[in-house]
Motif scaffolding. Structure first.
Motif, PDB file in Angstrom:
ATOM      1  N   THR A  47       0.845  -1.195   0.000  1.00 49.69           N
ATOM      2  CA  THR A  47       0.000   0.000   0.000  1.00 49.69           C
ATOM      3  C   THR A  47       0.881   1.245   0.000  1.00 49.69           C
ATOM      4  O   THR A  47       1.779   1.379   0.832  1.00 49.69           O
ATOM      5  CB  THR A  47      -0.920   0.019   1.233  1.00 49.69           C
ATOM      6  N   THR A  48       0.633   2.140  -0.924  1.00 46.77           N
ATOM      7  CA  THR A  48       1.447   3.346  -1.038  1.00 46.77           C
ATOM      8  C   THR A  48       0.738   4.549  -0.420  1.00 46.77           C
ATOM      9  O   THR A  48      -0.485   4.551  -0.245  1.00 46.77           O
ATOM     10  CB  THR A  48       1.758   3.665  -2.507  1.00 46.77           C
ATOM     11  N   VAL A  49       1.521   5.566  -0.129  1.00 44.36           N
ATOM     12  CA  VAL A  49       0.950   6.823   0.370  1.00 44.36           C
ATOM     13  C   VAL A  49      -0.013   7.401  -0.654  1.00 44.36           C
ATOM     14  O   VAL A  49      -1.077   7.920  -0.306  1.00 44.36           O
ATOM     15  CB  VAL A  49       2.076   7.833   0.683  1.00 44.36           C
ATOM     16  N   GLU A  50       0.348   7.300  -1.939  1.00 43.70           N
ATOM     17  CA  GLU A  50      -0.513   7.826  -2.997  1.00 43.70           C
ATOM     18  C   GLU A  50      -1.877   7.138  -2.987  1.00 43.70           C
ATOM     19  O   GLU A  50      -2.913   7.804  -3.186  1.00 43.70           O
ATOM     20  CB  GLU A  50       0.152   7.636  -4.364  1.00 43.70           C
ATOM     21  N   GLN A  51      -1.893   5.836  -2.771  1.00 38.15           N
ATOM     22  CA  GLN A  51      -3.161   5.110  -2.725  1.00 38.15           C
ATOM     23  C   GLN A  51      -4.006   5.536  -1.527  1.00 38.15           C
ATOM     24  O   GLN A  51      -5.227   5.693  -1.638  1.00 38.15           O
ATOM     25  CB  GLN A  51      -2.891   3.606  -2.666  1.00 38.15           C
ATOM     26  N   ILE A  52      -3.358   5.697  -0.388  1.00 35.28           N
ATOM     27  CA  ILE A  52      -4.087   6.130   0.808  1.00 35.28           C
ATOM     28  C   ILE A  52      -4.688   7.512   0.578  1.00 35.28           C
ATOM     29  O   ILE A  52      -5.868   7.760   0.877  1.00 35.28           O
ATOM     30  CB  ILE A  52      -3.158   6.154   2.036  1.00 35.28           C
ATOM     31  N   ALA A  53      -3.869   8.418   0.053  1.00 36.37           N
ATOM     32  CA  ALA A  53      -4.331   9.780  -0.185  1.00 36.37           C
ATOM     33  C   ALA A  53      -5.506   9.805  -1.160  1.00 36.37           C
ATOM     34  O   ALA A  53      -6.514  10.493  -0.924  1.00 36.37           O
ATOM     35  CB  ALA A  53      -3.181  10.637  -0.716  1.00 36.37           C
ATOM     36  N   ALA A  54      -5.391   9.036  -2.248  1.00 32.14           N
ATOM     37  CA  ALA A  54      -6.457   9.022  -3.246  1.00 32.14           C
ATOM     38  C   ALA A  54      -7.751   8.466  -2.659  1.00 32.14           C
ATOM     39  O   ALA A  54      -8.835   9.010  -2.896  1.00 32.14           O
ATOM     40  CB  ALA A  54      -6.022   8.191  -4.451  1.00 32.14           C
ATOM     41  N   ALA A  55      -7.651   7.387  -1.892  1.00 33.02           N
ATOM     42  CA  ALA A  55      -8.840   6.772  -1.294  1.00 33.02           C
ATOM     43  C   ALA A  55      -9.496   7.698  -0.278  1.00 33.02           C
ATOM     44  O   ALA A  55     -10.710   7.643  -0.058  1.00 33.02           O
ATOM     45  CB  ALA A  55      -8.470   5.446  -0.642  1.00 33.02           C
ATOM     46  N   ALA A  56      -8.689   8.561   0.343  1.00 31.56           N
ATOM     47  CA  ALA A  56      -9.216   9.499   1.335  1.00 31.56           C
ATOM     48  C   ALA A  56      -9.644  10.823   0.701  1.00 31.56           C
ATOM     49  O   ALA A  56     -10.125  11.724   1.398  1.00 31.56           O
ATOM     50  CB  ALA A  56      -8.159   9.766   2.405  1.00 31.56           C
ATOM     51  N   GLY A  57      -9.452  10.926  -0.613  1.00 27.92           N
ATOM     52  CA  GLY A  57      -9.835  12.156  -1.302  1.00 27.92           C
ATOM     53  C   GLY A  57      -8.876  13.301  -1.063  1.00 27.92           C
ATOM     54  O   GLY A  57      -9.272  14.476  -1.072  1.00 27.92           O
ATOM     55  N   LEU A  58      -7.590  12.954  -0.862  1.00 32.68           N
ATOM     56  CA  LEU A  58      -6.583  13.968  -0.580  1.00 32.68           C
ATOM     57  C   LEU A  58      -5.474  13.902  -1.615  1.00 32.68           C
ATOM     58  O   LEU A  58      -5.308  12.896  -2.300  1.00 32.68           O
ATOM     59  CB  LEU A  58      -5.961  13.754   0.809  1.00 32.68           C
ATOM     60  N   ARG A  60      -1.296  13.893  -2.272  1.00 35.07           N
ATOM     61  CA  ARG A  60      -0.151  13.351  -1.529  1.00 35.07           C
ATOM     62  C   ARG A  60       0.398  14.401  -0.562  1.00 35.07           C
ATOM     63  O   ARG A  60       0.754  14.093   0.580  1.00 35.07           O
ATOM     64  CB  ARG A  60       0.932  12.917  -2.520  1.00 35.07           C
ATOM     65  N   THR A  61       0.445  15.647  -1.028  1.00 34.85           N
ATOM     66  CA  THR A  61       0.957  16.729  -0.184  1.00 34.85           C
ATOM     67  C   THR A  61       0.090  16.921   1.056  1.00 34.85           C
ATOM     68  O   THR A  61       0.596  17.103   2.168  1.00 34.85           O
ATOM     69  CB  THR A  61       1.006  18.046  -0.979  1.00 34.85           C
ATOM     70  N   THR A  62      -1.226  16.849   0.882  1.00 41.80           N
ATOM     71  CA  THR A  62      -2.130  17.017   2.020  1.00 41.80           C
ATOM     72  C   THR A  62      -1.986  15.863   3.001  1.00 41.80           C
ATOM     73  O   THR A  62      -2.060  16.066   4.218  1.00 41.80           O
ATOM     74  CB  THR A  62      -3.588  17.121   1.538  1.00 41.80           C
ATOM     75  N   TYR A  66      -0.800  15.606   7.663  1.00 43.32           N
ATOM     76  CA  TYR A  66      -1.368  14.895   8.813  1.00 43.32           C
ATOM     77  C   TYR A  66      -0.474  13.771   9.320  1.00 43.32           C
ATOM     78  O   TYR A  66      -0.476  13.460  10.509  1.00 43.32           O
ATOM     79  CB  TYR A  66      -2.741  14.325   8.429  1.00 43.32           C
ATOM     80  N   PHE A  67       0.287  13.159   8.441  1.00 42.22           N
ATOM     81  CA  PHE A  67       1.178  12.058   8.820  1.00 42.22           C
ATOM     82  C   PHE A  67       2.517  12.237   8.122  1.00 42.22           C
ATOM     83  O   PHE A  67       2.570  12.468   6.915  1.00 42.22           O
ATOM     84  CB  PHE A  67       0.576  10.701   8.427  1.00 42.22           C
ATOM     85  N   GLY A  68       3.585  12.105   8.887  1.00 45.83           N
ATOM     86  CA  GLY A  68       4.908  12.262   8.306  1.00 45.83           C
ATOM     87  C   GLY A  68       5.306  11.117   7.403  1.00 45.83           C
ATOM     88  O   GLY A  68       6.024  11.308   6.422  1.00 45.83           O
ATOM     89  N   THR A  69       4.820   9.905   7.713  1.00 42.83           N
ATOM     90  CA  THR A  69       5.145   8.707   6.942  1.00 42.83           C
ATOM     91  C   THR A  69       3.952   7.753   6.978  1.00 42.83           C
ATOM     92  O   THR A  69       3.022   7.922   7.784  1.00 42.83           O
ATOM     93  CB  THR A  69       6.353   7.954   7.538  1.00 42.83           C
ATOM     94  N   LYS A  70       4.008   6.750   6.133  1.00 41.22           N
ATOM     95  CA  LYS A  70       2.980   5.705   6.159  1.00 41.22           C
ATOM     96  C   LYS A  70       3.022   4.945   7.488  1.00 41.22           C
ATOM     97  O   LYS A  70       1.982   4.583   8.042  1.00 41.22           O
ATOM     98  CB  LYS A  70       3.221   4.739   4.987  1.00 41.22           C
ATOM     99  N   GLU A  71       4.236   4.719   7.993  1.00 42.55           N
ATOM    100  CA  GLU A  71       4.385   4.013   9.266  1.00 42.55           C
ATOM    101  C   GLU A  71       3.714   4.757  10.416  1.00 42.55           C
ATOM    102  O   GLU A  71       3.189   4.153  11.349  1.00 42.55           O
ATOM    103  CB  GLU A  71       5.872   3.807   9.591  1.00 42.55           C
ATOM    104  N   GLU A  72       3.733   6.088  10.337  1.00 44.13           N
ATOM    105  CA  GLU A  72       3.157   6.887  11.415  1.00 44.13           C
ATOM    106  C   GLU A  72       1.654   6.656  11.555  1.00 44.13           C
ATOM    107  O   GLU A  72       1.095   6.821  12.650  1.00 44.13           O
ATOM    108  CB  GLU A  72       3.433   8.373  11.168  1.00 44.13           C
TER     109      GLU A  72
END
Length: 214
Positions: A47-58, A60-62, A66-72
């Protein structure tokens, strides 16, 4: 002697979080839930940061606001559970021994099965998938210590001092280690065993040898 002409001061009410802080916390929770859903479906590493951001409607920069890394995302939930354990411990009956109260406080983790994004069971599975998460999880759970030990010291019912603090620190560290041992065993069974039963067994080992206070 108190001046009878003066009215006792009323304690100031706890400071309420600002609207901006509450909005930020709500957004972090929403993004976290989305991330955990994707982790469950695809695995943490896939799972990538880009996928998380897209699924959340955000964007990548946004996301990084809220989170410095995916691990966070994962480790932030670990910290939340630490606060929940500390709150549960403080709410236990005053006549319970520190060790028993600690065990019951861990129920917020051991008895919360899968069913919602980021549940303790799902979180443990994620931690087992990534070595970097396991390392940082260990560091994060050490942060639980500072939240829990003061309440253990209070329950020991002794005057404050280095000896009481030492006993409280030892009990807190031992309890967290027992919980870690139980989760390791749970992972080894593929999640088929009861995490609650394993925690009982791990903490019971010390209780049975008389190394914990009644």
């Amino acid at each position: 002697m108190a001046d009878p002409t003066k009215t006792p001061s009323t304690p100031a009410p706890p400071k309420r979080a600002s609207l901006r802080e509450r909005t930020r916390a709500a957004m972090r929770a929403e993004v976290s839930d989305v991330a955990f859903r994707l982790f469950a479906e695809q695995g943490f590493e896939n799972t990538t940061v880009e996928q998380i951001a897209a699924a959340a409607g955000l964007s990548r920069t946004t996301f990084f606001r809220y989170f410095g890394t995916k691990e966070e995302v994962v480790l932030g939930r670990v910290g939340e559970y630490g606060r929940q354990v500390a709150d549960a411990l403080a709410a236990r009956p005053a006549d319970e021994s520190p060790w028993y109260a600690l065990r019951r406080a861990f129920d917020v983790i051991t008895e919360a099965g899968p069913g919602r994004p980021g549940s303790p069971a799902d979180m443990v599975r994620l931690l087992s998938q990534a070595c970097v998460l396991m390392t940082r999880h260990w560091e994060k759970t050490q942060g639980w210590h500072s939240m829990i030990a003061p309440e253990v010291a209070r329950r020991l019912g002794e005057s404050a001092g280095p000896v009481t603090d030492m006993r409280a620190n030892a009990l807190t560290a031992a309890a967290i280690s027992c919980l870690d041992a139980a989760t390791d065993a749970w992972i080894a069974t593929g999640g088929t065993a009861s995490l609650s039963d394993l925690a009982d067994q791990a903490m019971g080992c010390l209780h049975e040898t008389g190394h914990t206070p009644e």
